[in-house]
Design a protein around this motif. Structure first.
Motif, PDB file in Angstrom:
ATOM      1  N   ARG A   1       0.825  -1.206   0.000  1.00 17.13           N
ATOM      2  CA  ARG A   1       0.000   0.000   0.000  1.00 17.13           C
ATOM      3  C   ARG A   1       0.860   1.257   0.000  1.00 17.13           C
ATOM      4  O   ARG A   1       0.535   2.233  -0.665  1.00 17.13           O
ATOM      5  N   PHE A   2       1.962   1.227   0.727  1.00 12.87           N
ATOM      6  CA  PHE A   2       2.909   2.342   0.699  1.00 12.87           C
ATOM      7  C   PHE A   2       3.426   2.525  -0.727  1.00 12.87           C
ATOM      8  O   PHE A   2       3.443   3.642  -1.260  1.00 12.87           O
ATOM      9  N   ALA A   3       3.840   1.429  -1.354  1.00 13.63           N
ATOM     10  CA  ALA A   3       4.344   1.488  -2.731  1.00 13.63           C
ATOM     11  C   ALA A   3       3.272   2.004  -3.686  1.00 13.63           C
ATOM     12  O   ALA A   3       3.567   2.754  -4.619  1.00 13.63           O
ATOM     13  N   SER A   4       2.014   1.642  -3.451  1.00  9.93           N
ATOM     14  CA  SER A   4       0.934   2.111  -4.334  1.00  9.93           C
ATOM     15  C   SER A   4       0.775   3.618  -4.259  1.00  9.93           C
ATOM     16  O   SER A   4       0.529   4.282  -5.268  1.00  9.93           O
ATOM     17  N   LYS A   5       0.930   4.193  -3.066  1.00 13.13           N
ATOM     18  CA  LYS A   5       0.793   5.639  -2.901  1.00 13.13           C
ATOM     19  C   LYS A   5       1.947   6.369  -3.597  1.00 13.13           C
ATOM     20  O   LYS A   5       1.737   7.397  -4.245  1.00 13.13           O
ATOM     21  N   GLU A   6       3.164   5.823  -3.473  1.00 10.68           N
ATOM     22  CA  GLU A   6       4.318   6.397  -4.167  1.00 10.68           C
ATOM     23  C   GLU A   6       4.141   6.279  -5.686  1.00 10.68           C
ATOM     24  O   GLU A   6       4.444   7.222  -6.418  1.00 10.68           O
ATOM     25  N   ALA A   7       3.654   5.136  -6.146  1.00 14.37           N
ATOM     26  CA  ALA A   7       3.433   4.947  -7.583  1.00 14.37           C
ATOM     27  C   ALA A   7       2.360   5.902  -8.108  1.00 14.37           C
ATOM     28  O   ALA A   7       2.476   6.435  -9.214  1.00 14.37           O
ATOM     29  N   MET A   8       1.321   6.150  -7.306  1.00 12.60           N
ATOM     30  CA  MET A   8       0.280   7.114  -7.694  1.00 12.60           C
ATOM     31  C   MET A   8       0.891   8.500  -7.858  1.00 12.60           C
ATOM     32  O   MET A   8       0.613   9.202  -8.838  1.00 12.60           O
ATOM     33  N   ALA A   9       1.711   8.919  -6.898  1.00 11.74           N
ATOM     34  CA  ALA A   9       2.333  10.245  -6.956  1.00 11.74           C
ATOM     35  C   ALA A   9       3.231  10.364  -8.185  1.00 11.74           C
ATOM     36  O   ALA A   9       3.299  11.423  -8.815  1.00 11.74           O
ATOM     37  N   LYS A  10       3.898   9.289  -8.551  1.00  8.92           N
ATOM     38  CA  LYS A  10       4.738   9.294  -9.750  1.00  8.92           C
ATOM     39  C   LYS A  10       3.886   9.359 -11.010  1.00  8.92           C
ATOM     40  O   LYS A  10       4.223  10.069 -11.960  1.00  8.92           O
ATOM     41  N   ALA A  11       2.789   8.627 -11.027  1.00  5.40           N
ATOM     42  CA  ALA A  11       1.890   8.663 -12.189  1.00  5.40           C
ATOM     43  C   ALA A  11       1.290  10.055 -12.373  1.00  5.40           C
ATOM     44  O   ALA A  11       1.134  10.531 -13.500  1.00  5.40           O
ATOM     45  N   PHE A  12       0.984  10.729 -11.270  1.00  2.00           N
ATOM     46  CA  PHE A  12       0.459  12.097 -11.321  1.00  2.00           C
ATOM     47  C   PHE A  12       1.555  13.121 -11.626  1.00  2.00           C
ATOM     48  O   PHE A  12       1.270  14.264 -11.944  1.00  2.00           O
ATOM     49  N   ARG A  13       2.812  12.730 -11.444  1.00  2.00           N
ATOM     50  CA  ARG A  13       3.974  13.609 -11.624  1.00  2.00           C
ATOM     51  C   ARG A  13       3.986  14.752 -10.608  1.00  2.00           C
ATOM     52  O   ARG A  13       4.422  15.861 -10.898  1.00  2.00           O
ATOM     53  N   THR A  14       3.477  14.456  -9.411  1.00  2.00           N
ATOM     54  CA  THR A  14       3.428  15.484  -8.373  1.00  2.00           C
ATOM     55  C   THR A  14       4.387  15.206  -7.228  1.00  2.00           C
ATOM     56  O   THR A  14       4.760  16.125  -6.502  1.00  2.00           O
ATOM     57  N   GLY A  15       4.754  13.957  -7.027  1.00  2.00           N
ATOM     58  CA  GLY A  15       5.434  13.574  -5.804  1.00  2.00           C
ATOM     59  C   GLY A  15       4.440  13.639  -4.655  1.00  2.00           C
ATOM     60  O   GLY A  15       3.277  14.019  -4.844  1.00  2.00           O
ATOM     61  N   MET A  16       4.884  13.246  -3.475  1.00  2.00           N
ATOM     62  CA  MET A  16       4.022  13.319  -2.300  1.00  2.00           C
ATOM     63  C   MET A  16       4.141  14.717  -1.708  1.00  2.00           C
ATOM     64  O   MET A  16       5.251  15.219  -1.523  1.00  2.00           O
ATOM     65  N   GLY A  17       3.022  15.345  -1.441  1.00  4.22           N
ATOM     66  CA  GLY A  17       3.071  16.689  -0.876  1.00  4.22           C
ATOM     67  C   GLY A  17       1.717  17.331  -0.839  1.00  4.22           C
ATOM     68  O   GLY A  17       0.705  16.684  -0.617  1.00  4.22           O
ATOM     69  N   LYS A  18       1.697  18.627  -1.101  1.00  2.00           N
ATOM     70  CA  LYS A  18       0.480  19.422  -0.993  1.00  2.00           C
ATOM     71  C   LYS A  18      -0.597  18.994  -1.990  1.00  2.00           C
ATOM     72  O   LYS A  18      -1.769  18.877  -1.655  1.00  2.00           O
ATOM     73  N   GLU A  19      -0.177  18.747  -3.226  1.00  5.91           N
ATOM     74  CA  GLU A  19      -1.147  18.434  -4.282  1.00  5.91           C
ATOM     75  C   GLU A  19      -1.709  17.021  -4.164  1.00  5.91           C
ATOM     76  O   GLU A  19      -2.862  16.778  -4.472  1.00  5.91           O
ATOM     77  N   PHE A  20      -0.868  16.087  -3.726  1.00  3.27           N
ATOM     78  CA  PHE A  20      -1.287  14.693  -3.570  1.00  3.27           C
ATOM     79  C   PHE A  20      -0.638  14.135  -2.317  1.00  3.27           C
ATOM     80  O   PHE A  20       0.581  14.041  -2.228  1.00  3.27           O
ATOM     81  N   GLY A  21      -1.462  13.795  -1.323  1.00  3.45           N
ATOM     82  CA  GLY A  21      -0.952  13.333  -0.033  1.00  3.45           C
ATOM     83  C   GLY A  21      -1.162  11.847   0.195  1.00  3.45           C
ATOM     84  O   GLY A  21      -1.813  11.153  -0.593  1.00  3.45           O
ATOM     85  N   TRP A  22      -0.604  11.375   1.286  1.00  3.78           N
ATOM     86  CA  TRP A  22      -0.643   9.950   1.621  1.00  3.78           C
ATOM     87  C   TRP A  22      -2.053   9.391   1.702  1.00  3.78           C
ATOM     88  O   TRP A  22      -2.286   8.241   1.318  1.00  3.78           O
ATOM     89  N   LEU A  23      -2.988  10.168   2.204  1.00  2.00           N
ATOM     90  CA  LEU A  23      -4.345   9.656   2.400  1.00  2.00           C
ATOM     91  C   LEU A  23      -5.266   9.953   1.217  1.00  2.00           C
ATOM     92  O   LEU A  23      -6.468   9.701   1.292  1.00  2.00           O
ATOM     93  N   ASP A  24      -4.706  10.463   0.120  1.00  3.23           N
ATOM     94  CA  ASP A  24      -5.521  10.765  -1.060  1.00  3.23           C
ATOM     95  C   ASP A  24      -5.781   9.544  -1.941  1.00  3.23           C
ATOM     96  O   ASP A  24      -6.538   9.622  -2.900  1.00  3.23           O
ATOM     97  N   SER A  25      -5.133   8.429  -1.629  1.00  2.00           N
ATOM     98  CA  SER A  25      -5.439   7.188  -2.345  1.00  2.00           C
ATOM     99  C   SER A  25      -5.507   6.049  -1.349  1.00  2.00           C
ATOM    100  O   SER A  25      -4.837   6.066  -0.313  1.00  2.00           O
ATOM    101  N   GLU A  26      -6.334   5.087  -1.673  1.00  2.00           N
ATOM    102  CA  GLU A  26      -6.555   3.943  -0.792  1.00  2.00           C
ATOM    103  C   GLU A  26      -6.699   2.697  -1.654  1.00  2.00           C
ATOM    104  O   GLU A  26      -7.405   2.714  -2.659  1.00  2.00           O
ATOM    105  N   VAL A  27      -6.023   1.622  -1.258  1.00  2.00           N
ATOM    106  CA  VAL A  27      -6.194   0.348  -1.956  1.00  2.00           C
ATOM    107  C   VAL A  27      -7.420  -0.347  -1.368  1.00  2.00           C
ATOM    108  O   VAL A  27      -7.512  -0.537  -0.152  1.00  2.00           O
ATOM    109  N   VAL A  28      -8.354  -0.674  -2.239  1.00  2.00           N
ATOM    110  CA  VAL A  28      -9.542  -1.446  -1.862  1.00  2.00           C
ATOM    111  C   VAL A  28      -9.564  -2.698  -2.744  1.00  2.00           C
ATOM    112  O   VAL A  28      -8.793  -2.804  -3.696  1.00  2.00           O
ATOM    113  N   HIS A  29     -10.458  -3.617  -2.427  1.00  2.00           N
ATOM    114  CA  HIS A  29     -10.479  -4.885  -3.161  1.00  2.00           C
ATOM    115  C   HIS A  29     -11.859  -5.194  -3.708  1.00  2.00           C
ATOM    116  O   HIS A  29     -12.864  -4.932  -3.060  1.00  2.00           O
ATOM    117  N   GLY A  30     -11.880  -5.789  -4.921  1.00  2.00           N
ATOM    118  CA  GLY A  30     -13.112  -6.238  -5.540  1.00  2.00           C
ATOM    119  C   GLY A  30     -13.523  -7.591  -4.995  1.00  2.00           C
ATOM    120  O   GLY A  30     -12.860  -8.164  -4.119  1.00  2.00           O
TER     121      GLY A  30
END
Length: 136
Positions: free
Chosen positions: A63-92
C-alpha cells in the motif's frame, strides 16, 4: 535539461508510476512510530485490512508502494497536491486491487485528463511493489 516526453494524441495512457520498497523499512517504521505512522500514511480501512493478516508488514508495504506509484503517475510527488491519504487500496469481489481516491485525488485525476486508475500489487517477504497506470 531533458523535458518530460509528450503523451501522443489518441493515446489513453495519461500517466505511469512504479515503486518498490523493502518490507523491513515499513515494519521498522511501524515498530518505531506506531499509530502516528499508520494514521499519517494509511486509511483506517487499509489498516484494518492489513492488521487482519498474520504478517501485516508486506501488505502495508504494498500500500505504501501504491501511494508512491500514484504520486509518480500524477507527476506530483508526495506533498500538498497529492498526499498519503488521497489514495486507498480497496479490493473487488475476487480480491483484485483497485484505487479509491479522496476528493482531492479525484480532482487531480480529472485535472490530468484521466478517468481511471489501473493498479497491480505484488510482494515477497522482503520487498513489495506497485505499478499504477492512469488512463483516459
Amino acid at each position: 535539461m531533458t523535458s518530460i516526453p509528450e503523451i501522443p494524441l489518441g493515446s489513453n495512457v495519461i500517466g505511469l508510476g512504479i515503486d518498490t520498497i523493502e518490507v523491513s523499512r515499513i515494519k521498522e517504521s511501524i515498530e518505531r512510530h506506531g499509530e502516528h505512522f499508520l494514521n499519517k500514511i494509511f486509511t483506517p480501512e487499509e489498516q484494518s485490512y492489513c492488521d487482519d493478516k498474520s504478517d501485516s508488514a508486506p501488505f502495508y508495504a504494498t500500500r505504501f508502494a501504491s501511494k508512491e506509484a500514484m504520486a509518480k503517475a500524477f507527476r506530483t510527488g508526495m506533498g500538498k497536491e497529492f498526499g498519503w491519504l488521497d489514495s486507498e487500496v480497496v479490493h473487488g469481489d475476487a480480491g483484485e486491487p483497485f484505487i479509491k481516491l479522496s476528493e482531492a485525488g479525484q480532482e487531480l485525476l480529472e485535472k490530468v485528463g484521466a478517468s481511471k486508475v489501473l493498479i497491480s500489487l505484488t510482494h515477497l517477504s522482503t520487498v513489495a511493489s506497485a505499478v499504477v497506470i492512469l488512463v483516459s
